[in-house]
Write a protein that holds these residues in place. Sequence first.
Motif, PDB file in Angstrom:
ATOM      1  N   GLY A 134      -2.587   3.211 -10.722  1.00 44.24           N
ATOM      2  CA  GLY A 134      -1.720   2.447  -9.571  1.00 44.24           C
ATOM      3  C   GLY A 134      -1.498   4.117  -8.918  1.00 44.24           C
ATOM      4  N   LYS A 135      -1.529   3.721  -7.368  1.00 41.08           N
ATOM      5  CA  LYS A 135      -1.097   4.856  -6.367  1.00 41.08           C
ATOM      6  C   LYS A 135       0.528   4.983  -6.014  1.00 41.08           C
ATOM      7  CE  LYS A 135      -3.348   7.304  -2.514  1.00 41.08           C
ATOM      8  NZ  LYS A 135      -3.965   6.699  -2.042  1.00 41.08           N
ATOM      9  N   THR A 137       1.939   0.755  -5.403  1.00 42.33           N
ATOM     10  CA  THR A 137       2.484   0.182  -6.042  1.00 42.33           C
ATOM     11  C   THR A 137       1.640  -0.492  -6.319  1.00 42.33           C
ATOM     12  OG1 THR A 137       1.662  -1.586  -4.321  1.00 42.33           O
ATOM     13  CG2 THR A 137       3.474  -0.509  -3.799  1.00 42.33           C
ATOM     14  N   ASP A 140      -1.198  -2.058  -6.409  1.00 43.85           N
ATOM     15  CA  ASP A 140      -2.589  -1.927  -6.898  1.00 43.85           C
ATOM     16  C   ASP A 140      -3.622  -1.760  -7.958  1.00 43.85           C
ATOM     17  OD1 ASP A 140      -2.146   0.068  -3.821  1.00 43.85           O
ATOM     18  OD2 ASP A 140      -1.271   1.324  -5.159  1.00 43.85           O
ATOM     19  N   TYR A 144      -6.882  -3.577  -8.194  1.00 46.83           N
ATOM     20  CA  TYR A 144      -7.817  -2.527  -9.289  1.00 46.83           C
ATOM     21  C   TYR A 144      -9.174  -2.926  -8.989  1.00 46.83           C
ATOM     22  CZ  TYR A 144      -9.701   1.366 -10.646  1.00 46.83           C
ATOM     23  OH  TYR A 144     -10.144   2.615 -10.837  1.00 46.83           O
ATOM     24  N   GLN A 148      -9.179  -7.273  -2.207  1.00 43.67           N
ATOM     25  CA  GLN A 148      -7.487  -6.416  -1.942  1.00 43.67           C
ATOM     26  C   GLN A 148      -6.370  -7.861  -1.545  1.00 43.67           C
ATOM     27  OE1 GLN A 148      -6.455  -3.153  -2.124  1.00 43.67           O
ATOM     28  NE2 GLN A 148      -8.275  -3.231  -3.892  1.00 43.67           N
ATOM     29  N   ARG A 152      -3.091  -8.825  -3.280  1.00 43.96           N
ATOM     30  CA  ARG A 152      -2.474  -7.778  -2.469  1.00 43.96           C
ATOM     31  C   ARG A 152      -1.018  -9.183  -2.045  1.00 43.96           C
ATOM     32  NH1 ARG A 152      -2.087  -2.500  -2.483  1.00 43.96           N
ATOM     33  NH2 ARG A 152      -4.215  -1.776  -3.310  1.00 43.96           N
ATOM     34  N   HIS A 390       2.567  -0.514   2.556  1.00 48.95           N
ATOM     35  CA  HIS A 390       1.346  -0.716   2.320  1.00 48.95           C
ATOM     36  C   HIS A 390      -0.186  -1.787   1.272  1.00 48.95           C
ATOM     37  CE1 HIS A 390      -1.966   2.091  -0.160  1.00 48.95           C
ATOM     38  NE2 HIS A 390      -1.064   1.271  -1.821  1.00 48.95           N
ATOM     39  N   ASP A 391       0.802  -2.750   0.887  1.00 47.16           N
ATOM     40  CA  ASP A 391       0.251  -3.817   1.044  1.00 47.16           C
ATOM     41  C   ASP A 391      -0.333  -4.593   1.896  1.00 47.16           C
ATOM     42  OD1 ASP A 391       0.518  -3.192  -2.082  1.00 47.16           O
ATOM     43  OD2 ASP A 391       1.969  -4.163  -2.123  1.00 47.16           O
ATOM     44  N   SER A 395      -3.271  -2.598   3.510  1.00 44.63           N
ATOM     45  CA  SER A 395      -4.326  -3.662   2.637  1.00 44.63           C
ATOM     46  C   SER A 395      -4.770  -4.756   3.121  1.00 44.63           C
ATOM     47  CB  SER A 395      -4.374  -3.341   1.173  1.00 44.63           C
ATOM     48  OG  SER A 395      -3.852  -2.427   0.881  1.00 44.63           O
TER      49      SER A 395
END
Lengths: 557, 101
Positions: A134-135, A137, A140, A144, A148, A152, A390-391, A395
Amino acid sequence: MNRWLKYAGYAALALAPVAAFAAGDALQGEVKKAPLNISAIVMFFAFVAFTLGITYWAARRTRSASDFYTAGGGITGFQNGLAIAGDYMSAASFLGISAMVFEKGYDGLIYSIGFLVGWPVILFLVAERLRNLGKFTFADVASYRLNQTHVRILAATGTLVVVALYLIAQMVGAGKLIQLLFGMNYASAVVLVGVLMVLYVMFGGMLATTWVQIIKAVILLSGASFMAFMVLASVGFSPEAMFSKAVEVHDKHAAIMEPGQLVSNPIDAVSLGLALMFGTAGLPHILMRFFTVSNAKEARKSVFFATGFIGYFYILTFIIGFGAIFLVGTNPEFKDAAGKLIGGNNMAAVHLAKAVGGNLFLGFISAVAFATILAVVAGLALSGASAVSHDLYASVIKKGKADEAAEMRVSKITTLVLGVIAIVLGIIFEKQNIAFMVGLAFSIAASANFPVLFLSMFWKGLTTRGAVVGGFVGLFSAVLLIVLGPAVWVDVMGNAKGSAPFAYKNPALFSMTLAFVTTWLVSVMDNSKQAQEERKLFDAQFVRAMTGIGAAGASKH
Amino acid sequence: MNEDVLKRVQQNPKFAELVHKKTTFGWTLSIVMLAIYYGFILILAFAPKSLGASLSGGVTTLGMPVGVLIILSAFVLTGIYVRRANTEFDQLNQEIVEESK
């Protein structure tokens, strides 16, 4: 050497409340219970001023998205262990578990054990894979090698629902607690909590949130240690003497020394155990903490320290609850006309603070309880904001092409919006029965987030279709079964006792199993081209999860 | 991660060793923890009175040390895992990473 100096610093911090007690003892007797608790307010504002100072310091160090979401990955295992323990030791668990021990004795211990035993399993199976994959959240990790966009959306939905339920429970708890402790009115207390939460998160990001959590964990553990010490001192450090005093005065007598009604129904007990154990491994604000350390080694250490602190804390709350039975329960000063505890049983630990440390220590513990709420809501808000920025934004909407400044702007705006929503819902839910909300949050975390996260790391055959269908099935079935169960159907909607269509309080056994089975079934039946691609990508993911090759590292400062 | 690195890691016998050791150890300890906890839950569900038995003639019941021991076991098990993972496994891991370059 340097590290030991730091530990010595924490130890010195831990001794601070003892000094505060010495002063508090002198005050005892003069000060009658005032409607406005001045010492508590002064200590609380000292905490706020200090943490806002930290926020200012953190804001100057928070430049990139990685700083904002994960404090640049530069938190040590020991610090993160304290912060995780802090996220877990909410005001609800401090006041709630000690109240449960005060009321039912042994059952309180059973309950707290359920909260603890998830941690070792998280360490053995999940922690380092999470860190390596992960990075920012947990989405992630789950997305993976999957699609996405779809995964997400699922993960962000799971996150936001859990965060919202948890936030409402904390806000309402905060409002009521502050009303009782500080003599402040409910709405202004809720607004104060909301505003401070937004300030910490919006300006200080993860760095400030983590330090607020660490400081609070240290003062909460010190305060609780002191109380447990005073309880034990009052009985000559003999547990047998403590138990016999409690048994003598408690109206349930010897029944408090053995299991009571909590686990009378085996299915409910196993279901609760699953929700607590795997729910912990699906709480977004806890999972996010694994990305704040630099590597898998530190991630493991975090869990080791967290387990130690949380276990120690539960032993303390147990002693505090028992101490309250004979130090608070027999003292008419803490009772109302009807012979009930002033402010309800949840105030047992707070009254005990006064009984063992006078008004100044009462002020200290009140301030700690408030600080606890602030730290927990800040972690929740950050986690909700990350899910949106972020999600969803970076993304899903921008397809991974958002620039960092825009992404951070979105997370700050989201924090502000979450703050407003939390305040509004906190006020709306003032008079509602919200006891089911934390249980629901755990059940959803165990049924929607955990199965997808777990299978994505352990099972090659997982496909996007399986993850999304299974995750949503887990989410909806958990909500549906809670609504049809006694916690909402009877306690909230006021239907007759025993009329609930679903007989159990905890749906996790059913909803989590359903989520796993659905995810598996849909994945197995999925033979699309995309599914085949996704299965092929598992090997590379597995190597990274195991070895950390290619994992997001700490940013350099 | 590029294809070459991936191949080199997968073909390294040390990787198979690491996966085997880590997985076996992690699952074993998880099963121990789950067995302790669900064993406790089953006793609660089917024989709660056994935990109410007096420990040594006084009011303290058997359930008290059992509860505290479960809390301690969680801490000890994490300690055991971290100790081995942070030394033996990480050493092996380091070698795999070096050899993959």
